[in-house]
Design an enzyme around this catalytic site. Structure first.
Site, PDB file in Angstrom:
ATOM      1  N   ASP A  99      40.716  27.893  28.370  1.00 62.49           N
ATOM      2  CA  ASP A  99      39.811  28.795  27.638  1.00 62.49           C
ATOM      3  C   ASP A  99      40.045  30.282  27.915  1.00 62.49           C
ATOM      4  O   ASP A  99      39.719  31.129  27.091  1.00 62.49           O
ATOM      5  CB  ASP A  99      38.345  28.449  27.969  1.00 62.49           C
ATOM      6  CG  ASP A  99      38.069  28.434  29.470  1.00 62.49           C
ATOM      7  OD1 ASP A  99      39.003  28.687  30.247  1.00 62.49           O
ATOM      8  OD2 ASP A  99      36.916  28.161  29.863  1.00 62.49           O
ATOM      9  N   HIS A 100      40.637  30.606  29.057  1.00 64.14           N
ATOM     10  CA  HIS A 100      40.750  32.020  29.428  1.00 64.14           C
ATOM     11  C   HIS A 100      41.984  32.710  28.851  1.00 64.14           C
ATOM     12  O   HIS A 100      42.044  33.928  28.810  1.00 64.14           O
ATOM     13  CB  HIS A 100      40.801  32.164  30.952  1.00 64.14           C
ATOM     14  CG  HIS A 100      39.460  32.052  31.623  1.00 64.14           C
ATOM     15  ND1 HIS A 100      38.689  30.935  31.543  1.00 64.14           N
ATOM     16  CD2 HIS A 100      38.767  32.934  32.387  1.00 64.14           C
ATOM     17  CE1 HIS A 100      37.566  31.119  32.231  1.00 64.14           C
ATOM     18  NE2 HIS A 100      37.585  32.326  32.753  1.00 64.14           N
ATOM     19  N   ASP A 109      35.371  28.455  39.041  1.00 62.72           N
ATOM     20  CA  ASP A 109      34.930  29.557  38.208  1.00 62.72           C
ATOM     21  C   ASP A 109      33.502  29.871  38.635  1.00 62.72           C
ATOM     22  O   ASP A 109      32.703  28.952  38.850  1.00 62.72           O
ATOM     23  CB  ASP A 109      34.945  29.156  36.725  1.00 62.72           C
ATOM     24  CG  ASP A 109      34.691  30.361  35.836  1.00 62.72           C
ATOM     25  OD1 ASP A 109      35.650  30.906  35.275  1.00 62.72           O
ATOM     26  OD2 ASP A 109      33.513  30.779  35.733  1.00 62.72           O
ATOM     27  N   ARG A 112      28.989  39.562  32.397  1.00 71.66           N
ATOM     28  CA  ARG A 112      29.546  40.633  33.235  1.00 71.66           C
ATOM     29  C   ARG A 112      29.925  41.827  32.386  1.00 71.66           C
ATOM     30  O   ARG A 112      30.421  41.680  31.273  1.00 71.66           O
ATOM     31  CB  ARG A 112      30.803  40.152  33.965  1.00 71.66           C
ATOM     32  CG  ARG A 112      30.473  39.087  34.931  1.00 71.66           C
ATOM     33  CD  ARG A 112      31.486  38.943  36.047  1.00 71.66           C
ATOM     34  NE  ARG A 112      30.874  38.054  36.999  1.00 71.66           N
ATOM     35  CZ  ARG A 112      31.423  36.935  37.472  1.00 71.66           C
ATOM     36  NH1 ARG A 112      32.655  36.619  37.122  1.00 71.66           N
ATOM     37  NH2 ARG A 112      30.767  36.182  38.304  1.00 71.66           N
ATOM     38  N   SER A 144      34.068  37.165  40.301  1.00 69.33           N
ATOM     39  CA  SER A 144      34.838  35.964  40.028  1.00 69.33           C
ATOM     40  C   SER A 144      35.137  35.115  41.250  1.00 69.33           C
ATOM     41  O   SER A 144      35.097  35.574  42.385  1.00 69.33           O
ATOM     42  CB  SER A 144      36.149  36.401  39.390  1.00 69.33           C
ATOM     43  OG  SER A 144      37.091  35.374  39.444  1.00 69.33           O
ATOM     44  N   ARG A 171      38.139  33.889  41.471  1.00 65.55           N
ATOM     45  CA  ARG A 171      39.607  33.891  41.509  1.00 65.55           C
ATOM     46  C   ARG A 171      40.121  34.124  42.930  1.00 65.55           C
ATOM     47  O   ARG A 171      39.849  35.138  43.557  1.00 65.55           O
ATOM     48  CB  ARG A 171      40.173  34.930  40.529  1.00 65.55           C
ATOM     49  CG  ARG A 171      39.814  36.361  40.826  1.00 65.55           C
ATOM     50  CD  ARG A 171      40.194  37.296  39.688  1.00 65.55           C
ATOM     51  NE  ARG A 171      39.230  37.180  38.601  1.00 65.55           N
ATOM     52  CZ  ARG A 171      38.815  38.188  37.838  1.00 65.55           C
ATOM     53  NH1 ARG A 171      39.295  39.400  38.003  1.00 65.55           N
ATOM     54  NH2 ARG A 171      37.936  37.990  36.886  1.00 65.55           N
TER      55      ARG A 171
HETATM   56  C1  MIC Z   1      35.006  35.645  35.087  1.00 67.71           C
HETATM   57  O1  MIC Z   1      34.062  35.470  34.332  1.00 67.71           O
HETATM   58  O2  MIC Z   1      35.147  36.654  35.797  1.00 67.71           O
HETATM   59  C2  MIC Z   1      36.067  34.574  35.182  1.00 67.71           C
HETATM   60  C3  MIC Z   1      37.298  35.094  34.575  1.00 67.71           C
HETATM   61  O3  MIC Z   1      35.662  33.439  34.452  1.00 67.71           O
HETATM   62  C4  MIC Z   1      36.253  34.220  36.645  1.00 67.71           C
HETATM   63  C5  MIC Z   1      37.351  33.270  36.906  1.00 67.71           C
HETATM   64  C6  MIC Z   1      38.722  33.880  36.885  1.00 67.71           C
HETATM   65  O4  MIC Z   1      38.910  34.997  37.336  1.00 67.71           O
HETATM   66  O5  MIC Z   1      39.631  33.192  36.433  1.00 67.71           O
HETATM   67  C7  MIC Z   1      35.006  33.677  37.335  1.00 67.71           C
HETATM   68  O6  MIC Z   1      33.919  33.942  36.894  1.00 67.71           O
HETATM   69  O7  MIC Z   1      35.128  33.033  38.384  1.00 67.71           O
HETATM   70 FE1  SF4 Z   2      34.914  32.795  30.424  1.00 73.23          FE
HETATM   71 FE2  SF4 Z   2      34.079  33.806  32.769  1.00 73.23          FE
HETATM   72 FE3  SF4 Z   2      33.442  34.955  30.441  1.00 73.23          FE
HETATM   73 FE4  SF4 Z   2      32.388  32.660  31.070  1.00 73.23          FE
HETATM   74  S1  SF4 Z   2      32.090  34.586  32.136  1.00 73.23           S
HETATM   75  S2  SF4 Z   2      33.224  33.226  29.070  1.00 73.23           S
HETATM   76  S3  SF4 Z   2      34.056  31.632  32.127  1.00 73.23           S
HETATM   77  S4  SF4 Z   2      35.477  34.766  31.315  1.00 73.23           S
END
Ligand code: MIC
Ligand code: SF4
Length: 741
Positions: free
Chosen positions: A81-82, A146, A434, A629, A631
């Site tokens: 999805d990312h 995640d 976010r 995140s 990550r």
């Molecule tokens: C996000 O919303 O910041 C992400 C991208 O989903 C991250 C995961 C990632 O960095 O791959 C998260 O929320 O953990």
């Molecule tokens: Fe994707 Fe993270 Fe955004 Fe949710 S908050 S839609 S998991 S990038």
């Protein structure tokens, strides 16, 4: 579950919250034999399942491949999805992503196939909506790579975001360790009405708790107000609970969850849950007298709650819509709104789309033209297919909206903005969770505000940040003043959900023969080499790489957007290490002093120079370092490039664990003010690391350029086994030592 809950109540000796029921019924050792101290005891748990998304699964699975196991030990799924950019609309964008990221998707698909992991193809949907629709269940415990895994709290789970290395433990059949969380109770009274949505509950809570107020705690919602909200609305609240740093959030099982389970083809799960209903919510005594059982209690009257917009640049800056005009003026936020974006894992349910569509429809009917561009990311193919069937997507299209892929898209900087702004000041509103600087489009001057989908729709129609639909009129094409009526929504599709191809691939029964290939010259994927064990000596001659100033989220440490393409290649992604962090000495990003040459250069370049010279380094930071995140790249990159220590005022939970897992030393100032002692040319000598032990602070000598010295103390939260990870170079090195291949 009933037996385990009863046993736990007996040993704890008092009525239990829902969170405790779930935690105590998922102990690695089986039945509870003693009560744990919240915020103190490390406890081993046995989660029921795991979910990973493409951007984190690459590193998680690369690590799992080293663990020497044949199959994952608990049900696991991978969701693509990312890695799908939003640009032209779903059909073209998905085809483009399938082409540009085919190497990564193929890798994830074949690893999933080999190790017994369910695979959700690109376009199938956003991990957390797909999990809610298919896998989440009341009373369950899951972890996911995640931070928004917490979404499944909407269906009464304890669902926790973790780094890949944590997931690898559980995939490899080991226990998952967590410090027993503190508990924050949120009592919801009254009922939502008018323009106020579930999103406003969490926008309000974020304003109260701030981005670090929930750290180390589970937020448990209860009360008549909780029961009056839909299951996906509860998911929204839990989802964005990640933004207060909470370990997770959850709600007790109720009729809304039963309805949702039945609507998503899981009547059997609903019936099983109905049989043990009382164990899937907190005990009556707890909710009757929450102050006695929770560490903190917040009360919100939904009937009084007003719609909010949070932002810019941080999700906890909460402003009621009615005060936005004044506040925007005072702060000089750009009033013109260029884009409204609806979707993300937080707000892309069927109900969300209906509420936003009820506003969009009025605009069309009342001859209003949307002043901002509008983009929609449905949460899953099931939602998209159903919404299309029910005419919802057509309503948005009538308003000239672009329907993007069922994927994260702009929420994670996967957005090729048609009206690209360079670094021009501008405003966008979205229903995501976010809104850190640069997150959606890479522009540090994009002011992103977070609101409910219906509010985003209304603001996009008006084109103004200071628009208050409860009060303000709009001028239509005929020059007539009109008002938007309150939104209306449909909780679940009256004709049921439908889908042609949900996008799921089940793994092979026996994946033994499947060979995983990673091309040696790939720029997207790289097999991992184990990190070096610690030599057992005090770290000395450690140079300061960067003293980060202010907010330093994982987006600052390892940026997403364009860098997502390197998530499977540690060397390549390390070129983004800390490029978003602000250097405290010159207030610039990505410009730090190389103490060997005295020259200023990009952070990764300077760190590579230290690495080549065999000089260890330290990163210094402020509060809530690593917010956001899950990550683990934010921990693996510094580890890979030779940073040894991260010393900060405080950490965000997942990032602190990620650092530990990767064999880094993540420590905090005993005296916060010592942050101010640190100068640009400093060298650090650890005095007593050789006797590294739980609950024992560390002493560090700081040598300044003029020869003067300061001796400071640092705290840490490593327990015995975590110290072992540090000694062995990483947690994975330890698993490998014990693994029979
Ligand atoms: C996000 O919303 O910041 C992400 C991208 O989903 C991250 C995961 C990632 O960095 O791959 C998260 O929320 O953990
Ligand atoms: Fe994707 Fe993270 Fe955004 Fe949710 S908050 S839609 S998991 S990038």
């Amino acid at each position: 579950m009933a037996d385990r809950v009863n046993k736990a109540r007996e040993v704890v000796g008092k009525p239990l919250t829902l969170s405790e029921k779930i935690l105590y019924s998922h102990l690695w050792d089986g039945d509870a034999s003693k009560g744990f101290t919240r915020g103190k005891d490390y406890v081993d748990f046995a989660p029921d399942r795991i979910a990973c998304q493409d951007a984190t699964a690459q590193m998680a699975l690369l690590q799992f491949m080293q663990a020497g196991k044949k199959n994952v030990a608990v049900p696991t799924t991978v969701h693509c999805d990312h890695l799908i950019q939003a640009k032209m609309g779903a059909t073209i964008d998905l085809a483009t992503a399938n082409k540009s990221s085919h190497e990564v998707f193929d890798f994830l698909e074949s690893v999933s196939n080999k190790y017994g992991i369910g695979f959700w193809k690109p376009g199938a949907g956003i991990i957390h909506q797909v999990v809610l629709e298919n896998y989440a269940f009341p009373g369950g415990m899951m972890i996911g790579t995640d931070s928004h895994t917490v979404n499944a709290g909407g269906l009464g789970m304890v669902a926790i975001g973790v780094g890949g290395a944590d997931a690898v433990d559980v995939m490899a059949g080991m226990a998952w360790e967590l410090k027993f969380p503190k508990l924050i109770g949120v009592k919801l009274t009254g009922k939502l009405s008018g323009w106020t949505a579930p999103k406003d509950v969490i926008l309000k809570v974020a304003g109260i708790l701030t981005v670090k107020g929930g750290t180390g705690a589970i937020v448990e919602y209860f009360g008549e107000g909780a029961r009056s909200m839909s299951c996906t609305g509860k998911g929204t609240i839990c989802n964005m609970g990640a933004e207060v740093g909470a370990t997770t959030s959850t709600f007790g099982y109720d009729d809304s969850m039963e309805r949702y389970l039945k609507a998503t083809n899981r009547a059997d799960v609903a019936e099983a849950a109905n049989e043990i209903r009382e164990h899937l919510t907190g005990d009556d005594e707890v909710y009757a007298n929450p102050g006695k059982y929770f560490d903190e209690v917040i009360e919100i009257d939904l009937s009084e709650l007003k719609p909010h917009l949070n932002g810019p640049f941080t999700p906890d800056l909460a402003t009621p819509i009615s005060e936005m005009a004044k506040k925007a003026k005072e702060n000089d936020w750009p009033i013109k709104v260029d884009w409204g974006l609806i979707g993300s894992c937080t707000n892309s349910s069927y109900e969300d789309l209906t509420r936003a569509a009820s506003i969009a429809k009025q605009a069309v009917d009342k001859k209003l033209i949307a002043k901002s561009d509008l983009g929609i990311n449905p949460g899953s193919e099931t939602i998209r297919f159903t919404a299309e069937r029910d005419g919802l997507l057509q309503i948005f299209e009538d308003l000239d909206a672009t329907i993007f892929t069922n994927a994260c898209g702009p929420c994670i900087g996967q957005w090729d903005r048609s009206d690209r702004k360079g670094d021009e000041r501008n405003t966008i509103v979205h229903s995501f969770n976010r809104n850190f600087s640069k997150r959606a489009d890479g522009n540090p001057n994009t002011h992103a505000f977070v609101g409910s989908p219906e509010m985003v729709a209304a603001i996009a129609i008006s084109g103004r940040l200071d628009f208050d639909p409860t009060r303000d009129k709009l001028l239509n094409e005929d020059g007539v003043e009109v008002m938007l009526d309150e939104p209306t929504g449909i909780e679940l599709p009256p004709k049921g959900f439908d889908v042609k191809d949900p996008g799921y691939l089940a793994p092979s029964e026996d994946g033994n023969a499947i060979d995983i290939k990673v091309a040696g010259d790939s720029e997207r994927l790289q097999l991992l080499e184990p990190f070096e064990p610690w030599d057992g000596k005090n770290l000395t001659g450690v140079k300061l790489l960067i003293k980060a100033f202010g907010k330093c989220t994982t987006d600052h440490i390892s940026m997403a957007g364009p860098w997502l393409r390197f998530r499977g290649h540690l060397d390549n992604i390390s070129n983004n290490m800390l490029i978003g962090a602000i250097n405290a000495f010159n207030k610039k990003t990505n410009l730090v002093k190389n103490q060997i040459t005295g020259e200023y250069d990009a952070v990764p370049a300077v760190q590579r120079a230290y690495k080549a010279a065999g000089i260890p380094t330290i990163v210094v930071g402020d509060h809530n370092y690593g917010e956001g995140s899950s990550r683990e790249h934010a921990a693996m990159e510094p580890r890979f490039l030779g940073v040894r220590v991260v010393l900060v005022k405080s950490f965000a939970r997942i990032h602190e664990t990620n650092l530990k897992k990767q064999g880094m030393l993540g420590i905090t100032f005993t005296n916060e003010k010592d942050y101010d002692l640190i100068l640009e040319d400093d060298t650090f000598n650890f005095v007593d690391l050789e006797s590294f032990a739980p609950d024992k602070s560390l002493s560090i000598e700081i040598v300044h350029a003029d020869g003067s010295k300061d001796l400071i103390k640092a705290n840490h939260t490593y327990n015995e086994s975590q110290i072992e990870w540090f000694k062995q170079g990483s947690a994975l090195n330890l698993i490998k030592m014990h693994s029979v291949v």
